[in-house]
Design a protein around this motif. Structure first.
Motif, short mmCIF file in Angstrom:
data_model
loop_
_atom_site.label_atom_id
_atom_site.label_comp_id
_atom_site.label_asym_id
_atom_site.label_seq_id
_atom_site.Cartn_x
_atom_site.Cartn_y
_atom_site.Cartn_z
N UNK A 153 8.88 -6.63 -21.78
CA UNK A 153 8.41 -7.98 -22.07
C UNK A 153 6.88 -8.05 -22.13
N UNK A 154 6.20 -7.37 -21.21
CA UNK A 154 4.73 -7.40 -21.20
C UNK A 154 4.15 -6.75 -22.46
N UNK A 155 4.68 -5.60 -22.83
CA UNK A 155 4.16 -4.94 -24.02
C UNK A 155 4.53 -5.70 -25.29
N UNK A 156 5.62 -6.44 -25.27
CA UNK A 156 5.92 -7.31 -26.41
C UNK A 156 4.86 -8.40 -26.55
N UNK A 157 4.43 -8.95 -25.42
CA UNK A 157 3.33 -9.92 -25.46
C UNK A 157 2.06 -9.27 -25.99
N UNK A 158 1.79 -8.03 -25.55
CA UNK A 158 0.62 -7.33 -26.07
C UNK A 158 0.69 -7.08 -27.55
N UNK A 159 1.87 -6.72 -28.05
CA UNK A 159 2.02 -6.50 -29.50
C UNK A 159 1.82 -7.80 -30.27
N UNK A 160 2.34 -8.89 -29.77
CA UNK A 160 2.12 -10.17 -30.44
C UNK A 160 0.63 -10.52 -30.46
N UNK B 194 10.08 -12.66 -32.08
CA UNK B 194 9.28 -12.11 -33.17
C UNK B 194 9.81 -12.57 -34.53
N UNK B 195 11.12 -12.65 -34.66
CA UNK B 195 11.69 -13.11 -35.93
C UNK B 195 11.33 -14.56 -36.20
N UNK B 196 11.43 -15.40 -35.18
CA UNK B 196 11.06 -16.81 -35.36
C UNK B 196 9.58 -16.93 -35.72
N UNK B 197 8.74 -16.16 -35.04
CA UNK B 197 7.31 -16.21 -35.34
C UNK B 197 7.01 -15.71 -36.75
N UNK B 198 7.77 -14.71 -37.20
CA UNK B 198 7.57 -14.22 -38.57
C UNK B 198 7.92 -15.30 -39.58
N UNK B 199 8.98 -16.06 -39.33
CA UNK B 199 9.35 -17.14 -40.24
C UNK B 199 8.29 -18.23 -40.23
N UNK B 200 7.83 -18.60 -39.04
CA UNK B 200 6.83 -19.66 -38.94
C UNK B 200 5.53 -19.25 -39.60
N UNK B 201 5.16 -17.95 -39.45
CA UNK B 201 3.90 -17.49 -40.02
C UNK B 201 3.98 -17.28 -41.53
N UNK B 202 5.15 -16.84 -42.02
CA UNK B 202 5.23 -16.46 -43.43
C UNK B 202 5.78 -17.50 -44.37
N UNK B 203 6.60 -18.40 -43.86
CA UNK B 203 7.23 -19.38 -44.76
C UNK B 203 6.29 -20.55 -45.02
N UNK B 204 6.34 -21.15 -46.23
CA UNK B 204 5.60 -22.40 -46.46
C UNK B 204 6.08 -23.48 -45.51
N UNK B 205 5.24 -24.45 -45.29
CA UNK B 205 5.53 -25.47 -44.28
C UNK B 205 6.84 -26.20 -44.56
N UNK B 206 7.12 -26.53 -45.80
CA UNK B 206 8.32 -27.30 -46.14
C UNK B 206 9.59 -26.47 -46.02
N UNK B 207 9.45 -25.15 -45.97
CA UNK B 207 10.63 -24.29 -45.91
C UNK B 207 10.75 -23.53 -44.58
N UNK B 208 10.02 -23.96 -43.57
CA UNK B 208 10.14 -23.30 -42.26
C UNK B 208 11.54 -23.53 -41.69
N UNK B 209 12.02 -24.75 -41.78
CA UNK B 209 13.37 -25.03 -41.29
C UNK B 209 14.41 -24.23 -42.06
#
Length: 683
Positions: A396-403, A455-470
């Motif tokens: 968990x700690x190294x996952x935080x570091x990778x993020x 990480x998957x949720x963050x990838x969607x939030x970071x990569x998808x346009x705002x209207x298509x995040x959902x």
């Protein structure tokens, strides 16, 4: 006392005779009485002495606890060998011998502390049992064996390491001695400390082996015998830890400060130094030595390097990975946290301060490699010990570091990094949760899967346009539910349910939008239509994935089914209203399209109620629930017709909605009556 001993001699001389005249019985009884009184006085004095000794020992803070001492028991009266059994003196707890002619004589007094004498004779100086007893006070920590030595050794090691680091930094800043002299002095100090520590450790091992009667094994193996119990004191451990950390800091200075050694060879040399010192900790089975080496070198390496950068992060990663080797076949949770925390903090600091593209790429690569290696080592650790929770905390700690390392990048590089990490973590979690690798301890599977999902949720939030995040979250939920249904894993199902909940929360804005025509005309109906259709697919996957799971309670299944029906109704109404609005906008009247969509939604709900009522007559375990759901849906449809459509719809659309719903109710009643007659059992 002399009179008592003389009385004893007279008694046994009389008892030893073969016959005792009747005239001497009175004398024997008188001697027995005097003997009992003398023994009572003797034990009174002995118990008083024992009480005084116990009080003195309690005042001085040492001695045997009172509860552990046996109660004072008097010794038995010995009988000389060869004496006849019949006239032997009776036990002191019984009345003396009596004769018919001597019935008027009083029995001998009994000592209050005397009972039936045992076979053995305990020490009469035991402390008495009584209300004055108090538990022995706890021994202060500084009086415990080796406590003060351990504290002084650790403090000395920390101060010496700090002094070495300050010497290297100040010497470089003020130009003392020249670089060669500084490095040589540090290396010489490290060699001396390690030599002294190893020598002292060998002496401790030799003494322990001699005390245990084992042969001396330190001559062949200076570090001791791997697998033997810890036998090295705190002082040798502190000396060796200081020496190894000093040597590590010298390598850091040679690489980052003076540039004598290229980066790759410098990292390799640092790894060799760390493994050598930690191998000694593994051989001595000393977690303290490993912790001091890792923490000392990790905390002072950025100080010696006078900065951060990916090279210093690499040195911390080497300590993180080499620290696992020191554990050997044991569970060392403190060491696990000590080797992971410095690297995680360094990655967090680097993400805030920034250091250029090269440092960002280097930190990201190091974080990914460290996380992958930690997944492997944590898997090995929990397979040996399922209770090793520190292994999951390390992941968990190294996952935080990778993020944190990904935050320095812009899209799409950040999205790619997050998606790659997510795929790797989720694949690892799936592998660990089932054969042939797993199943391993559940906390590691949950930690790895949760990190991958985040990480998957963050990838969607970071990569998808705002209207298509959902939309992206709902699609991610479909993938997760599919994996959960295929693997039949409750962990995957729980993680997919979390993503589904996030998607539903994001989608809830659309039903609130289509509740009023004014907001509908201003809203993004294309996204609402798309997300509602995708949500319908998610709900279908939920039902399928729940059906693939075994052992789930009926109550949970019923609750999920009810939630699916409610969301399905809302999704259908939202999709129809959004579609009607879009079609109306194409035709030039979006308001008319909105009203038509709402009316069609009401009719669709009633059709669903009719289907449920008819299937509720089938003989199935869920027939009663289906029937009640159909009745409830019919009531909801009628309520929508009167409470919403009557006020929101207008003109011909409202009339058509009422007529259609009324005809459907009539048809449902007739069809339901016929189906009910057919479903009745024959009498």
């Amino acid at each position: 006392m002399g009179a008592t001993l003389s009385a004893k001699a007279q008694v046994w001389s009389l008892v030893a005779r073969e016959t005792v005249p009747m005239s001497t019985r009175a004398q024997i009884q008188q001697l027995e009485t005097e003997f009992a009184e003398a023994m009572t006085r003797m034990y009174t004095v002995g118990n008083g002495l024992a009480r005084l000794r116990s009080q003195l020992e309690r005042e001085e803070g040492y001695g045997i606890p009172d509860a552990a001492r046996p109660a004072p028991v008097p010794p038995p009266v010995a009988r000389p060998a060869g004496s006849p059994a019949a006239p032997a003196a009776p036990p002191l707890t019984a009345p003396p011998l009596t004769a018919p002619s001597l019935t008027a004589q009083a029995p001998a007094p009994q000592p209050p502390a005397m009972r039936q004498p045992p076979a053995a004779t305990p020490a009469p100086a035991a402390p008495p049992q009584g209300p004055w007893q108090q538990p022995a006070p706890a021994v202060p920590w500084y009086r415990r064996e080796g406590a003060v030595t351990r504290v002084l050794a650790i403090a000395g090691a920390v101060i010496t390491m700090a002094g070495v680091a300050m010497f290297l930094v100040l010497a470089a800043q003020r130009g003392w001695f020249g670089p060669e002299a500084r490095v040589a002095a540090g290396a010489l100090l490290a060699a001396v400390l390690i030599g002294l520590g190893v020598r002292s450790g060998r002496a401790d091992l030799r003494e322990r082996a001699a005390a245990a009667g084992a042969p001396d094994t330190t001559a062949a193996t200076p570090a001791g015998v791997e697998g033997a119990p810890a036998a090295v004191g705190a002082a040798p451990v502190a000396l060796v830890a200081t020496g190894v950390a000093t040597a590590y800091l010298v390598v850091v200075a040679m690489t980052t400060g003076y540039g004598w050694v290229p980066t790759a060879p410098g990292l390799a040399l640092a790894g060799a130094v760390a493994l050598a010192g930690l191998h000694l900790a593994r051989s001595w089975r000393s977690e303290l030595l490993a912790v001091l080496v890792v923490l000392g070198a990790a905390v002072l390496a950025p100080v010696v390097a006078q900065g951060g950068g990916w090279v210093v992060t690499g040195y911390l990663a080497i300590l993180c990975l080499a620290g696992w080797w020191a554990s050997g076949d044991r569970t060392t949770q403190v060491l696990t946290l000590a080797r992971v925390l410095p690297l995680t903090l360094a990655l967090l600091v680097s993400s805030v301060s920034g250091g250029g593209t090269a440092d960002d790429v280097g930190n990201l690569a190091i974080a990914g490699l460290a996380l992958g290696a930690t997944l492997l080592t944590s898997t090995l650790s929990v397979r040996r010990d399922r209770g090793d929770v520190a292994a999951s905390i390390a992941v968990a700690l190294l996952s935080v570091g990778l993020f944190a390392a990904t935050t320095t990048f812009d899209n799409p590089a950040r999205t790619l990094a997050l998606a790659t990490a997510s795929a790797a973590l989720l694949l690892t979690a799936t592998t660990l949760g089932r054969g042939p690798v797993g199943p391993v301890a559940g906390h590691l599977v949950v930690t790895t899967g949760a990190a991958g999902t985040v990480f998957a949720v963050l990838a969607v939030v970071a990569g998808a346009p705002t209207r298509f995040i959902t939309t992206g979250l709902l699609l991610l939920a479909i993938v997760g539910l599919a994996v959960a249904g295929i693997t039949r894993s409750r962990v995957n199902l729980a993680l997919a349910a979390g993503v589904t909940l996030l998607g539903v929360v994001g989608w809830l804005q659309y039903p609130l939008t289509v509740a009023a025509s004014a907001r509908t005309l201003r809203g993004d109906m294309a996204a609402a239509l798309l997300d509602s259709i995708v949500l319908a697919g998610v709900l279908a996957m939920v039902v399928w994935a729940m059906g693939q799971q075994r052992g789930l309670g009926r109550e949970l299944r019923v609750m999920v089914r009810i939630a699916v029906w409610v969301l399905g109704l809302a999704a259908s109404a939202t999709a129809l209203a959004a579609a009607g609005t879009l079609v109306g906008a194409r035709l030039g009247d979006p308001t008319l399209g909105f009203t038509i969509g709402q009316a069609v939604a009401t009719i669709t709900w009633m059709l669903g109620a009719a289907w449920l009522l008819l299937h509720g007559l089938e003989r199935s375990p869920d027939a009663d629930l289906t029937l009640r759901t159909g009745l409830l849906l019919a009531a909801v449809s009628v309520a929508k017709l009167f409470l919403y459509d009557l006020s929101s719809l207008s003109g011909i659309v409202r009339s058509v909605a009422f007529i259609a719903v009324g005809l459907l109710l009539l048809a449902m009643g007739s069809r339901y009556a016929k189906a009910y007659e057919r479903s009745r059992p024959a009498s």
